[in-house]
Motif scaffolding. Structure first.
Motif: not given
Length: 565
Positions: A79, A81, A107, A112, A257, A260
């Motif tokens: 992902n 940002l 996150l 995202r 990103a 997560d």
């Protein structure tokens, strides 16, 4: 890779086409035109180019392994940002409120965007990311998607360091990539490909281009000219955060990103796809075990997650002595990752050895962590850097601001969270370097001063790291027990439950006394007490005491040995 002609067949086709052209090319050209013949030869040759490009982009280097890995074995969809972190105009208070480093669910609350979707939506992308964030891997993944027909463009992959070192202009450098694979009339093909917008051009690693002799500035100028000349082509450029002044006006800027929890899990699944038991155990240890929460923080960065998977693969566990992991992780960021790719970065602090760089980071961590300063204004960071550098013999006049920028661009241990607000990239690393400072300066009374934070939950990892890193933890254990006992005696809130808490303390002392001298009893008592007090927080006291009395002594000994206590 699917749907590609096998290399041996491609070679036969290429030889046949070239032979036919040599024998009959002139006659064919007279009948149907040279352009038509070129079209046929290009169609046959593109598969050969794709096969060669696959060998270049279909594999990635994993730190700690000698051989490159197939990209599909380790790639996890990323992902991005939609706004780089350093562009945010946040203050420290807002960052503190929104950015709990160990709130892994945060996150999921950030905006995202799936990387593949962003590539489809924007034809000019400038992709920023911390070291090890997966920028090159993502670019290679994009090239593979084009090779396999998912992106309807011909991929052109250019490593900007190679381009700069070659001294060539951009288009001739691209043409050369086709020519080395015996691509016929490569210059004409590339020019048509670029003018018609039929290529997707992937420029990797602007930050890796040397700053000396204005090489990077010159390349940025040439890249801008290329973008304007071939504006119909999708173009992606990758660069480390803080390594450039963002001079590409036509581009959409995004930032890689962090992973997560779900992405961490998928990465582990792919890494251990060959061993279901180890896959499940690693998932549980890293993603669920509370004791590994600090280690999990590092797993948000793909480079460091690979390192953690390698550690688990070799040991079958994450060692209780965490400083071993953090030492290897920081060395990976400070030294190994660039050296493994033969990148010699320009640096305004190249006179500093690795030891001095680590001591400087420890100096910053020690001055900030125990005061709960996770996010630091730029002026303070610069002042701390310059204070340290003034004590380094033979160093030129220190420029803290330039050193900060170089450190952030090259290593990723320190990052800019918002405009002129900085922090360690992971709280775990701040804790590790704070512990290093305490251990390195033990003779100056740092261990004794640490004891004022006994009972402070924020410092739990700091105590455990310090205990594990000390060559001789005897004094540490004695001081810890003394401070913990005083805490129980002085705290009015705890006084009502004095009998139970003192019983826990006594249990820890008695258990420690049963150990042989070789196991450093005072330090082990401190470790046992830490476990006991953890239980006191998690359970009611009666239940905590019952659990403490039932504590498995052999397991405690194993843990103590792992901590080298």
């Amino acid at each position: 890779m699917n749907q590609l002609i096998p290399p041996d067949v491609q070679a036969q086709i290429a030889l046949s086409v070239n032979w036919l052209w040599q024998q009959y090319g002139q006659k064919i050209a007279e009948k149907v035109g040279k352009r038509a013949v070129d079209e046929v030869r290009w169609c046959w040759s593109i598969e050969n180019y794709y096969a060669s490009l696959y060998e270049r982009v279909g594999f990635v280097r994993v730190l700690g392994r000698m051989e490159a890995e197939p990209l599909e074995n380790v790639f996890t969809h990323v992902n991005v940002l939609d706004k780089p972190s350093a562009d945010r105009r946040y203050d420290v208070a807002r960052l503190m409120a929104e950015h709990d480093p160990r709130d892994f669910e945060r996150l999921g609350r950030l905006k995202r965007l799936p990387g593949d979707e962003v590539v489809a939506e924007h034809d000019k992308l400038f992709i920023l990311g911390k070291p090890g964030a997966g920028k090159t891997t993502f670019l290679k993944h994009t090239a593979l998607r084009a090779i396999e027909g998912e992106i309807k463009k011909t991929p052109v992959f250019v490593t900007l360091k190679e381009l700069s070192d070659s001294g060539m202009e951009i288009v001739p450098f691209i043409v050369h990539q086709f020519e080395v694979h015996q691509f016929p009339e490569a210059a004409a093909f590339v020019e048509r490909l670029l003018k018609n917008g039929d290529a997707i051009v992937l420029f990797d690693g602007l930050d890796e281009v040397n700053l000396a002799d204005n090489k990077r500035a010159d390349l940025i100028r040439r890249l801008n000219d290329f973008v304007y000349r071939y504006s119909n082509c999708p173009i992606l450029i990758t660069c480390r955060v803080a390594a450039t002044d963002y001079t590409f006006t036509q581009f959409e800027y995004v930032e890689m990103a962090d992973f997560d929890t779900a992405q961490m899990g998928r990465y582990i699944d792919q890494w251990f796809s060959y061993d279901e038991v180890k896959r499940q155990n690693c998932r549980k240890a890293l993603l669920e075990d509370v004791e590994n929460k600090a280690v999990r923080e590092l797993a948000q960065v793909p480079l460091l997650l690979a390192l953690l998977c390698l550690v688990y693969e070799e040991r079958g566990e994450f060692p209780p002595n965490r400083d071993e992991i953090y030492e290897e992780a920081t060395r990976a960021l400070l030294v190994k990752w660039d050296s493994s790719r033969n990148i010699a970065r320009d640096t305004v602090y190249k006179q500093l050895s690795l030891k001095h760089k680590q001591k400087m980071l420890a100096h910053i961590a020690a001055a900030t962590f125990t005061e709960s300063e996770y996010f630091l204004r730029e002026k303070k960071v610069v002042r701390l850097i310059e204070t340290y550098l003034q004590g380094v013999p033979g160093l030129e006049e220190p420029d803290g601001e330039r050193v900060l920028r170089a450190m952030e661009a090259q290593h990723g241990i320190f990052v800019e969270r918002a405009r002129q607000i900085h922090s360690f990239s992971h709280l775990t690393l701040q804790e590790y370097y704070a512990a290093r400072y305490i251990v390195d300066n033990e003779k100056r009374g740092t261990v004794a001063r640490l004891m004022q934070y006994v009972g402070d939950d924020r410092c739990r990892e700091l105590f455990l790291l310090t205990a594990g890193m000390l060559d001789d933890a005897t004094e540490f254990g004695e001081l810890y027990l003394e401070a913990a006992g005083q805490l129980l005696a002085d705290d009015a809130q705890l006084l009502a439950d004095d009998a139970q808490l003192l019983a826990l303390l006594q249990w820890a002392v008695q258990k420690g006394a049963q150990m042989q001298a070789a196991y450093r009893p005072p330090a082990l008592r401190a470790f046992l007490l830490s476990r006991a007090l953890d239980r006191a927080r998690a359970f009611d006291l009666d239940r905590a005491l019952d659990r403490a009395r039932a504590f498995d002594l052999d397991r405690a000994l194993d843990r103590a040995r792992a901590f080298d206590l």
